[in-house]
Structures are given as structure tokens and as C-alpha cells.
Design a protein around this motif. Sequence first.
Motif, PDB file in Angstrom:
ATOM      1  N   ARG A   1       0.832  -1.203   0.000  1.00  0.00           N
ATOM      2  CA  ARG A   1       0.000   0.000   0.000  1.00  0.00           C
ATOM      3  C   ARG A   1       0.866   1.251   0.000  1.00  0.00           C
ATOM      4  N   LEU A   2       1.982   1.225   0.721  1.00  0.00           N
ATOM      5  CA  LEU A   2       2.894   2.359   0.749  1.00  0.00           C
ATOM      6  C   LEU A   2       3.478   2.616  -0.635  1.00  0.00           C
TER       7      LEU A   2
ATOM      8  N   ALA B   1       2.117   1.799  -3.470  1.00  0.00           N
ATOM      9  CA  ALA B   1       1.054   2.290  -4.341  1.00  0.00           C
ATOM     10  C   ALA B   1       0.823   3.783  -4.137  1.00  0.00           C
ATOM     11  N   ARG B   2       0.895   4.244  -2.910  1.00  0.00           N
ATOM     12  CA  ARG B   2       0.732   5.678  -2.639  1.00  0.00           C
ATOM     13  C   ARG B   2       1.873   6.468  -3.272  1.00  0.00           C
ATOM     14  N   ARG B   3       3.050   5.932  -3.200  1.00  0.00           N
ATOM     15  CA  ARG B   3       4.177   6.640  -3.807  1.00  0.00           C
ATOM     16  C   ARG B   3       4.034   6.705  -5.319  1.00  0.00           C
TER      17      ARG B   3
ATOM     18  N   ALA C   1       1.354   6.799  -6.908  1.00  0.00           N
ATOM     19  CA  ALA C   1       0.297   7.770  -7.188  1.00  0.00           C
ATOM     20  C   ALA C   1       0.724   9.196  -6.915  1.00  0.00           C
TER      21      ALA C   1
ATOM     22  N   ILE D   1       1.552  10.461  -3.924  1.00  0.00           N
ATOM     23  CA  ILE D   1       1.175  10.930  -2.581  1.00  0.00           C
ATOM     24  C   ILE D   1       2.407  10.791  -1.693  1.00  0.00           C
TER      25      ILE D   1
ATOM     26  N   ASP E   1       3.083  13.768   2.972  1.00  0.00           N
ATOM     27  CA  ASP E   1       2.329  13.569   4.206  1.00  0.00           C
ATOM     28  C   ASP E   1       3.175  12.751   5.159  1.00  0.00           C
TER      29      ASP E   1
ATOM     30  N   THR F   1       3.896   8.620   3.851  1.00  0.00           N
ATOM     31  CA  THR F   1       4.937   8.298   2.896  1.00  0.00           C
ATOM     32  C   THR F   1       5.924   9.453   2.790  1.00  0.00           C
TER      33      THR F   1
END
Length: 360
Positions: free
Chosen positions: A342-343, A345-347, A349, A351, A354, A357
Motif C-alpha cells: 500500500r505504501l 502504491a501511494r508513492r 500515485a 502521494i 504527508d 509516505t
Amino acid sequence: MTVSDFDDYRPAEPPRRRKRGGKRRRAGGGEGRGEVPVVPEAEFTSYYGRPVVKPPPWGDPIAVYLFLGGVAGGSALLGVGGQMTGKPILCRNSRLAALAAIGVGAVALVEDLGRPERFLNMLRTIKPTSPMSLGSWILTAFSAGAGVSAVSEIDRMTGSRLPLGPLRRLLRGLEGPAGVEAAVFAAPLSAYTAVLLSDTANPTWNAAREDLPFVFVSSASLAAAGLAMITTPVKETGPARALAVLGVAGELIATRFMEKNMDPVAAEPLHLDGPGRMLAWSERLAIAGGIGALVGGRHRLTAAISGAVLLGASALTRFGILRAGIRSAENPRYTIEPQKNRLAARRRAGIIHDSITTTE
């Protein structure tokens, strides 16, 4: 949790120095051609060998409750179907099945809780954000409707010999509305246990949170239909056979979507060891029972065998999912790797600004 402008700060690389012979190496670097890794490869262990997520202390009584709750909910729906289509035997048997299933399921729940008053304590308040609180009230409301309609059927079966006195006329008047009331709470009763499981930090259950209620409702449908096919003459099992076919199709489709939407690592326990064998056999039995209901449901023996197969498929689904979730909590890998995925995937994307990440 704080958000700072320094979250995406990346320290500069250490200066490089020329080696003798014109080659360069990093300051503080090791010998040889490659760099010495600063951090060794991560091992999926935890403090003192304990799991990252504490496995729930749930055993077979909870699995029995999950299964029988589905049987009760589906049977209440069939009872209303028999009531509205003029099939009195199907209506009677389904009402009795709903009461018996919810009664035995409640005993299994109390067995797990340890003392009956613990269930009563859950009714002291209503907490809309708690699946446990709402589930307790759903179970209570369903039991009231199922109980009234089933007691009326029992009184009719015994030739009105129950010592009801003037309450008999009231019971006959409330019989139909009570059956409808139980059917209204049938779907929530069948689904809330899935919400209860997935609303936890358990890796496998939480990863399946979007689709697990559909799996449980479909499983409840084929279980209740299977029981009706065993207990009811074939001339009145048309609604049960239709519900069985719909339940089998729904469970197979919902299970496929559930596994597709889950993190592949979190879905592994659904295919490994005992839980994996249970779920594999559940799928096979569901297909066999659905074919039997569709093709041979008008023959008494075939219908009864198909019904027993469908009941077994539903029970294996509940037991398999429960044990797969417990197995996933026991192994730190199923908690850590999905978090890392999940981490990442956020990167990907973008994101990164915050506290969850940061840039690498």
C-alpha cells in the motif's frame, strides 16, 4: 501525526573520494566492487516471536454461529416466499428452521462469550459505528419475529394444544407480520458477521472487506435453500431450488471478485493448508449442489442429496474464511507485506507530502 516541509527532504549523498589508480569509492564504503548494504534484508519476525496482530480467540463455536446465522436468515426469506406463494409446508419448515438455527447459533455465541449476561450487556446501548452492537440488535429483532411465527406453526402442528389461552388469537394475527419482520432482518443478519470480521486489523478479513458481505449472503442463500430441499416435498421446493441456484452463482462470483480485489499476499491464507482445502471443497460442493438442484431438483432423493451438499458447501465457506483469517494474523508476513504494498502504491500515485509516505 504531523506534516512537515522536511518530510520530503532527502539528505545529500556523501562525498566521493578518488582511490589510488583513478577509481572512486564512496566515503565509508566497503571493500570490493559492490557497496556494503547498510540495512540487512528484513525478516518477518516480531518482538519475542509474537504476531504483529493478535489473532482473535475464536474457535469452532463462532464458526458454527456464522454458519447457522446464515441458515436462519435464508430460511426466514424462504418462509415469506412460501407464505406469499401459497406453499404452507415450505413456509412451515422454513419458519421452524429459522427458529432452530438462530436458537442453536445463539447457544454457540454464548458458549464463546462464556456467560449469557455478556450478550445482554451488549444490548445496554446502541452504537451505530460498532458492527458488534448493531449485530446484537439485529439478532434480537430477528429472533423476535422468527420466534412468533415459528411458535404459531408449532401450535398449529400440535392441534392447538399449547397452553396459550386467549393469546392464541393474537398469535395467529401476528404470525404473518412477524414472518415478514424476520425476513426484513434476514439479509442484515446474514451480512453483519462479515462486516464484523472485516472491521478488524486482521490482514485477510480486512483486505476482503468490500466483498465479504456478498460472499456471506450468497452462502446463506444456498445453505437455507439446501435445508429446505431436504425437509420439504419437491412439489413445494421451487422457490428453494431457485434460491439455491442464485446462491451458488452469487457465491462463486463474489468469491472471485473478493480475491481479485484483495492484496495477493493477504489472499494467500485462503489457498493454503486447511483453510485452503476447505474453501476449495466448498466451491466444488457448491457447483455440484447447484447442478443437482437445477437438473434433478424435482426428484426427492436427488433434491435431498443436493441440499445436503449445499449445506456442506456453506459450512466449509464459513469455517474456511474464519480459519484463514486467524492464520493470517499468526504470521507477521501477512501484516507487513500488504502495508509495504500500500505504501508503494501511494508513492506511485504521487502521494508523498504527508506523514505516511516520504520520498526515498
